[in-house]
Design an enzyme around this catalytic site. Structure first.
Site, PDB file in Angstrom:
ATOM      1  N   HIS A  62       0.804  -1.215   0.000  1.00  0.00           N
ATOM      2  CA  HIS A  62       0.000   0.000   0.000  1.00  0.00           C
ATOM      3  C   HIS A  62       0.845   1.277   0.000  1.00  0.00           C
ATOM      4  O   HIS A  62       1.940   1.296   0.558  1.00  0.00           O
ATOM      5  CB  HIS A  62      -0.885   0.051   1.250  1.00  0.00           C
ATOM      6  CG  HIS A  62      -1.820  -1.098   1.377  1.00  0.00           C
ATOM      7  ND1 HIS A  62      -2.264  -1.542   2.592  1.00  0.00           N
ATOM      8  CD2 HIS A  62      -2.402  -1.903   0.462  1.00  0.00           C
ATOM      9  CE1 HIS A  62      -3.080  -2.562   2.427  1.00  0.00           C
ATOM     10  NE2 HIS A  62      -3.177  -2.813   1.133  1.00  0.00           N
ATOM     11  N   LYS A  71       5.706   5.982   7.525  1.00  0.00           N
ATOM     12  CA  LYS A  71       5.116   5.110   8.545  1.00  0.00           C
ATOM     13  C   LYS A  71       6.202   4.594   9.476  1.00  0.00           C
ATOM     14  O   LYS A  71       7.243   4.137   9.028  1.00  0.00           O
ATOM     15  CB  LYS A  71       4.419   3.912   7.895  1.00  0.00           C
ATOM     16  CG  LYS A  71       3.259   4.292   6.999  1.00  0.00           C
ATOM     17  CD  LYS A  71       2.664   3.065   6.325  1.00  0.00           C
ATOM     18  CE  LYS A  71       1.522   3.472   5.410  1.00  0.00           C
ATOM     19  NZ  LYS A  71       0.970   2.303   4.715  1.00  0.00           N
ATOM     20  N   TYR A 131       0.992   1.395  13.840  1.00  0.00           N
ATOM     21  CA  TYR A 131       1.845   2.289  13.058  1.00  0.00           C
ATOM     22  C   TYR A 131       1.375   3.729  13.127  1.00  0.00           C
ATOM     23  O   TYR A 131       0.199   4.019  13.205  1.00  0.00           O
ATOM     24  CB  TYR A 131       1.991   1.819  11.609  1.00  0.00           C
ATOM     25  CG  TYR A 131       0.720   1.654  10.811  1.00  0.00           C
ATOM     26  CD1 TYR A 131       0.360   2.578   9.843  1.00  0.00           C
ATOM     27  CD2 TYR A 131      -0.095   0.539  10.984  1.00  0.00           C
ATOM     28  CE1 TYR A 131      -0.772   2.406   9.082  1.00  0.00           C
ATOM     29  CE2 TYR A 131      -1.233   0.360  10.228  1.00  0.00           C
ATOM     30  CZ  TYR A 131      -1.574   1.305   9.275  1.00  0.00           C
ATOM     31  OH  TYR A 131      -2.710   1.140   8.526  1.00  0.00           O
ATOM     32  N   ASP A 169      -6.295  -5.894  -2.253  1.00  0.00           N
ATOM     33  CA  ASP A 169      -4.900  -6.314  -2.386  1.00  0.00           C
ATOM     34  C   ASP A 169      -4.732  -7.341  -3.501  1.00  0.00           C
ATOM     35  O   ASP A 169      -3.728  -7.341  -4.210  1.00  0.00           O
ATOM     36  CB  ASP A 169      -4.375  -6.860  -1.062  1.00  0.00           C
ATOM     37  CG  ASP A 169      -4.249  -5.766   0.000  1.00  0.00           C
ATOM     38  OD1 ASP A 169      -4.418  -4.576  -0.339  1.00  0.00           O
ATOM     39  OD2 ASP A 169      -3.990  -6.112   1.160  1.00  0.00           O
TER      40      ASP A 169
END
Length: 182
Positions: A62, A71, A131, A169
């Site tokens: 992603h 991140k 995250y 995905d």
């Protein structure tokens, strides 16, 4: 805190100093000043996320083409194989990836700067993944690259079965057809 560059120098493995005894452990999971020193610039995080996934779930690869997110990722329960892919066309490491096992036992974190695609595979019965992001989630700008793209040849661990993917995905774009960063 120890920050170690990976094969892609902008991606860092962050290892906190853990203090433990028979009662358990303590560590500082984030310190803004120490983190800024490690990455060489001020980084402001605006959002924290928490996901829980079953063994064999693969999330990714992603990224957001607008409002790109850096991140800082970690696994607080179980273990994952975490991957960052450089998708900046002008970068000398374009198309290269790095992977690191993150677990509740090793307490490692991975800094994935903006301009990278990110994904992880759950290695244990379940995993909880936390995250921090440097920009807000923007679904209209979210993109996905195929987890098994032949041009990337990511060395995902063999878990004895095909990974479990979301519909989004499973429909990820090939690197050669994906919208990427310059």
């Amino acid at each position: 805190m120890k920050a170690t560059p990976t094969a892609i120098p902008e991606v860092l493995v962050i290892e906190p100093k853990v203090f433990g005894d028979a009662r358990g452990f303590f560590f500082e999971s984030f310190n803004g000043k120490a983190f800024d020193e490690a990455v060489g610039r001020h980084v402001e995080f605006v959002q924290d996320n928490h996901s829980r996934s079953a063994q064999g779930v693969l999330r990714g690869l992603h990224y957001q083409i607008q409002q790109p997110q850096g991140k800082l990722v970690r696994c607080v329960r179980g273990a994952v194989f975490d991957v960052a892919v450089d998708i900046r066309r002008s970068s000398p490491t374009f198309g290269q990836w790095v992977g690191e096992e993150l677990s509740e036992d090793n307490h490692k974190q991975l800094w994935v700067p903006a301009g990278f695609a990110h994904g992880f595979l759950v290695l244990t019965e379940t995993a909880e993944f936390l995250y921090k992001t440097t920009d807000y989630y923007a679904p209209a700008h979210e993109r996905c690259i195929q987890w098994n793209d032949a041009d990337l040849s990511i060395g995902w661990p063999d878990i004895g079965a095909p990974p479990q993917l979301s519909a989004k995905d499973a429909a990820g774009a090939a690197l050669t057809r994906a919208e990427l960063f310059e």
